[in-house]
Design a protein around this motif. Structure first.
Motif, short mmCIF file in Angstrom:
data_model
loop_
_atom_site.label_atom_id
_atom_site.label_comp_id
_atom_site.label_asym_id
_atom_site.label_seq_id
_atom_site.Cartn_x
_atom_site.Cartn_y
_atom_site.Cartn_z
N PHE A 1 0.81 -1.22 0.00
CA PHE A 1 0.00 0.00 0.00
C PHE A 1 0.85 1.26 0.00
CE2 PHE A 1 -3.32 -2.93 0.95
CZ PHE A 1 -4.48 -2.31 0.52
N ILE A 2 2.11 1.16 0.40
CA ILE A 2 3.01 2.29 0.33
C ILE A 2 4.33 1.83 -0.26
CG2 ILE A 2 1.99 3.62 2.21
CD1 ILE A 2 4.03 2.54 4.07
N SER A 3 5.12 2.75 -0.77
CA SER A 3 6.31 2.39 -1.54
C SER A 3 7.62 2.66 -0.79
CB SER A 3 6.31 3.17 -2.86
OG SER A 3 6.24 4.56 -2.62
N TYR A 4 7.57 2.92 0.49
CA TYR A 4 8.79 3.13 1.26
C TYR A 4 8.57 2.62 2.68
CZ TYR A 4 6.41 7.10 3.39
OH TYR A 4 5.52 7.87 4.07
N LEU A 5 9.65 2.52 3.44
CA LEU A 5 9.56 1.98 4.80
C LEU A 5 9.40 3.13 5.79
CD1 LEU A 5 9.73 -0.75 6.33
CD2 LEU A 5 12.11 -0.19 6.79
N PRO A 6 8.23 3.27 6.39
CA PRO A 6 8.01 4.37 7.33
C PRO A 6 8.40 3.96 8.75
CG PRO A 6 5.96 3.25 6.97
CD PRO A 6 7.00 2.50 6.15
N SER A 7 8.58 4.93 9.60
CA SER A 7 8.90 4.66 11.01
C SER A 7 8.37 5.80 11.85
CB SER A 7 10.42 4.53 11.20
OG SER A 7 10.73 4.32 12.57
N GLN A 8 7.74 5.45 12.95
CA GLN A 8 7.23 6.44 13.91
C GLN A 8 7.59 5.96 15.31
OE1 GLN A 8 3.00 6.89 14.24
NE2 GLN A 8 3.14 8.92 15.17
N LEU A 9 8.46 6.69 15.97
CA LEU A 9 8.88 6.33 17.32
C LEU A 9 7.87 6.87 18.32
CD1 LEU A 9 11.19 5.05 19.02
CD2 LEU A 9 12.12 7.35 19.25
N ILE A 10 7.29 5.97 19.10
CA ILE A 10 6.35 6.35 20.16
C ILE A 10 7.03 6.07 21.49
CG2 ILE A 10 4.11 5.88 21.20
CD1 ILE A 10 3.05 5.17 18.49
N TRP A 11 7.22 7.12 22.28
CA TRP A 11 8.01 6.99 23.50
C TRP A 11 7.35 6.09 24.53
CZ3 TRP A 11 12.89 8.10 23.47
CH2 TRP A 11 13.37 9.07 22.58
N SER A 12 6.02 5.99 24.49
CA SER A 12 5.36 5.08 25.42
C SER A 12 5.73 3.63 25.11
CB SER A 12 3.84 5.27 25.36
OG SER A 12 3.35 5.03 24.04
N ASP A 13 5.91 3.30 23.82
CA ASP A 13 6.36 1.96 23.45
C ASP A 13 7.78 1.71 23.96
OD1 ASP A 13 4.00 1.39 22.22
OD2 ASP A 13 4.72 1.68 20.17
N VAL A 14 8.65 2.72 23.81
CA VAL A 14 10.03 2.58 24.29
C VAL A 14 10.05 2.35 25.80
CG1 VAL A 14 12.27 3.75 24.50
CG2 VAL A 14 10.91 4.01 22.41
N ALA A 15 9.26 3.14 26.53
CA ALA A 15 9.22 3.00 27.98
C ALA A 15 8.69 1.63 28.39
CB ALA A 15 8.35 4.10 28.59
N LEU A 16 7.63 1.16 27.70
CA LEU A 16 7.06 -0.15 28.03
C LEU A 16 8.05 -1.28 27.76
CD1 LEU A 16 4.60 -1.80 28.89
CD2 LEU A 16 3.86 -1.82 26.49
N ILE A 17 8.76 -1.20 26.64
CA ILE A 17 9.74 -2.23 26.30
C ILE A 17 10.88 -2.25 27.32
CG2 ILE A 17 11.48 -2.91 24.60
CD1 ILE A 17 9.54 -1.77 22.45
N CYS A 18 11.39 -1.07 27.64
CA CYS A 18 12.52 -0.99 28.59
C CYS A 18 12.09 -1.46 29.99
CB CYS A 18 13.07 0.43 28.64
SG CYS A 18 13.92 0.93 27.12
N LEU A 19 10.92 -1.05 30.43
CA LEU A 19 10.45 -1.48 31.75
C LEU A 19 10.21 -2.99 31.78
CD1 LEU A 19 7.97 1.40 32.65
CD2 LEU A 19 10.20 0.95 33.67
N THR A 20 9.70 -3.54 30.70
CA THR A 20 9.49 -4.99 30.64
C THR A 20 10.82 -5.73 30.70
OG1 THR A 20 7.49 -4.68 29.31
CG2 THR A 20 8.49 -6.86 29.28
N ALA A 21 11.80 -5.24 29.95
CA ALA A 21 13.12 -5.88 29.96
C ALA A 21 13.76 -5.78 31.34
CB ALA A 21 14.01 -5.23 28.90
N LEU A 22 13.64 -4.62 31.98
CA LEU A 22 14.20 -4.47 33.33
C LEU A 22 13.48 -5.37 34.32
CD1 LEU A 22 14.68 -0.58 33.52
CD2 LEU A 22 16.48 -2.33 33.41
N GLY A 23 12.15 -5.48 34.17
CA GLY A 23 11.40 -6.36 35.06
C GLY A 23 11.81 -7.81 34.91
N MET A 24 11.99 -8.26 33.66
CA MET A 24 12.44 -9.63 33.43
C MET A 24 13.84 -9.86 33.98
SD MET A 24 11.15 -10.54 29.58
CE MET A 24 9.42 -10.83 29.22
#
Length: 414
Positions: A367-390
């Motif tokens: 549907f699109i012809s290039y690779l888009p990216s959108q950094l959402i800081w809440s995702d970053v925080a959730l990933i980092c907190l999950t990794a720290l918790g593990m």
């Protein structure tokens, strides 16, 4: 400066050069695995967020958020548009006439959905004006039979502004010479590019010309296209609008035409996130094996600390600090690298495409012809907190096992 004993000794153990190089190697692998897992999770989820954003802004910027139509052509669409715009969720409304058919040029054929629009009103409900590469939306004039096509259609036919295209309607005209399909010659008035599949399937003409092709009276319209303040409220708002209007009107919203695409992206984001979380989990729980070997290697030290009065809680805290340091360093490194990768992945992929002369995403397939990216800081925080918790959870068993060490038993053969 006051430093708790478990924190002080745990950091010393982390910095010290161990006699057992295998333990150091396992610690390094655990840290690198955690870094890689966190980085990949941030990058992939940012790309999925980018796809979601681009589909929302580009495709849903071109297709209607909602439409209000009737079985008979609308004679007084201006009054209806004014009434629709009184709704607090409605940003703007514009008339349209849709025709399906085929465009032909020099033997080439392409299926197309043609929208008859009024340029002055369409610019308030569509992003097409900001994505014109040739010509302008205002170049569509009533009676001139101009057409605006997508870039992929223009490339397929090899045409540009001023060239002629033939539009074939799925109807037949009966003449003395026989039955022939209805044809109409159009002049290319503009070319747009939104970087999506719509570049190969959508075209626009003036609503007056569309009415003539539909054999309607001048000024009659098929329906009204509605742009909403919150597109995710489209099903509810469209239904409310259809109920409040006098007469027999029916509503349709984007969730019926493109909703499955957004649902698929959200499901893929969830499933990919869970799969990548397993990488983080494996790396985090490698800390268990590392600390178990460290506890075995440090039994004599543990026994000496116990004989000097260290409590089981102090011993447990020492090894929890040591394991947590591995988790913190790996998570922070992965977070920083993931953020940098998410910010630059579009440029990196574009550079690779330019370097090797290939295109990873083609509008003919995707549907699109290039690779888009959108950094959402809440995702970053959730990933980092999950990794720290593990990582923290992975330290509990080895640290508890260390706290259960008996000094006499540990020093028996030393």
């Amino acid at each position: 400066m006051f430093r708790p004993l478990p924190f002080f000794i745990g950091l010393r153990y982390t910095r010290a050069k161990r006699r057992n190089h295998f333990i150091s190697f396992i610690s390094l692998i655990s840290m690198l695995g955690l870094t890689l897992g966190v980085m990949v999770m941030i990058l992939v989820l940012s790309v999925m967020n980018g796809f979601d954003r681009e589909l929302r802004t580009r495709i849903l910027g071109m297709v209607p958020h909602a439409t209000i139509s009737s079985e008979q052509p609308m004679d007084d669409w201006q009054t209806l548009a004014t009434r629709l715009e009184e709704h607090p969720q409605v940003v703007a409304a514009a008339p349209f006439i849709q025709l399906q058919g085929m465009l032909t040029h020099n033997g080439s054929v392409a299926p197309v959905l043609v929208s008859g629009v009024i340029p002055e009103a369409e610019k308030h409900v569509s992003i097409i004006e900001q994505h014109m590469t040739q010509g302008a939306l205002s170049d569509l004039q009533d009676g001139e039979f101009g057409i605006i096509i997508g870039e992929l259609i223009a490339k397929r036919f090899g045409v540009q502004v001023g060239d002629k295209l033939t539009f074939v309607l799925p109807e037949a005209s009966v003449t003395p010479a026989g039955v022939f399909p209805r044809l109409k010659r159009f002049t290319v008035a503009g070319v747009f590019k939104v970087g999506a599949e719509l570049d190969s399937s959508l075209a626009m003409i003036h609503a007056g010309d569309a009415a003539r092709l539909s054999r309607w009276q001048p000024g009659q319209m098929q329906g009204l296209r509605v742009k909403l303040d919150d597109l995710f409220q489209a099903p509810k708002v469209a239904w409310d609008l259809a109920l409040t209007l006098p007469g027999n009107y029916y509503a349709q919203d984007w969730t019926r035409t493109h909703g499955n695409l957004f649902a698929a992206i959200r499901m893929e984001k969830t499933m990919i996130g869970l799969l990548l979380l397993l990488i983080v989990a494996v790396a985090a729980f490698n800390i268990i094996s590392t600390l178990v070997m460290v506890v075995t290697d440090k039994k004599a030290d543990i026994a000496i600390l116990r004989t000097l009065g260290a409590s089981p809680g102090t011993i447990m805290g020492i090894f929890m600090v040591q394991g947590s340091v591995i988790g913190v360093i790996g998570t922070l490194a992965g977070g920083v690298l993931g953020v940098l990768a998410a910010w630059n992945v579009s440029a990196m992929v574009a550079g690779l495409e330019s370097l090797f002369g290939i295109q990873f995403l083609s509008s003919d397939v995707y549907f699109i012809s290039y690779l888009p990216s959108q950094l959402i800081w809440s995702d970053v925080a959730l990933i980092c907190l999950t990794a720290l918790g593990m990582s923290f959870a992975a330290t509990l068993y080895p640290a508890w096992r260390a706290s259960r060490t008996e000094p006499a038993e540990a020093l028996r053969y030393d």
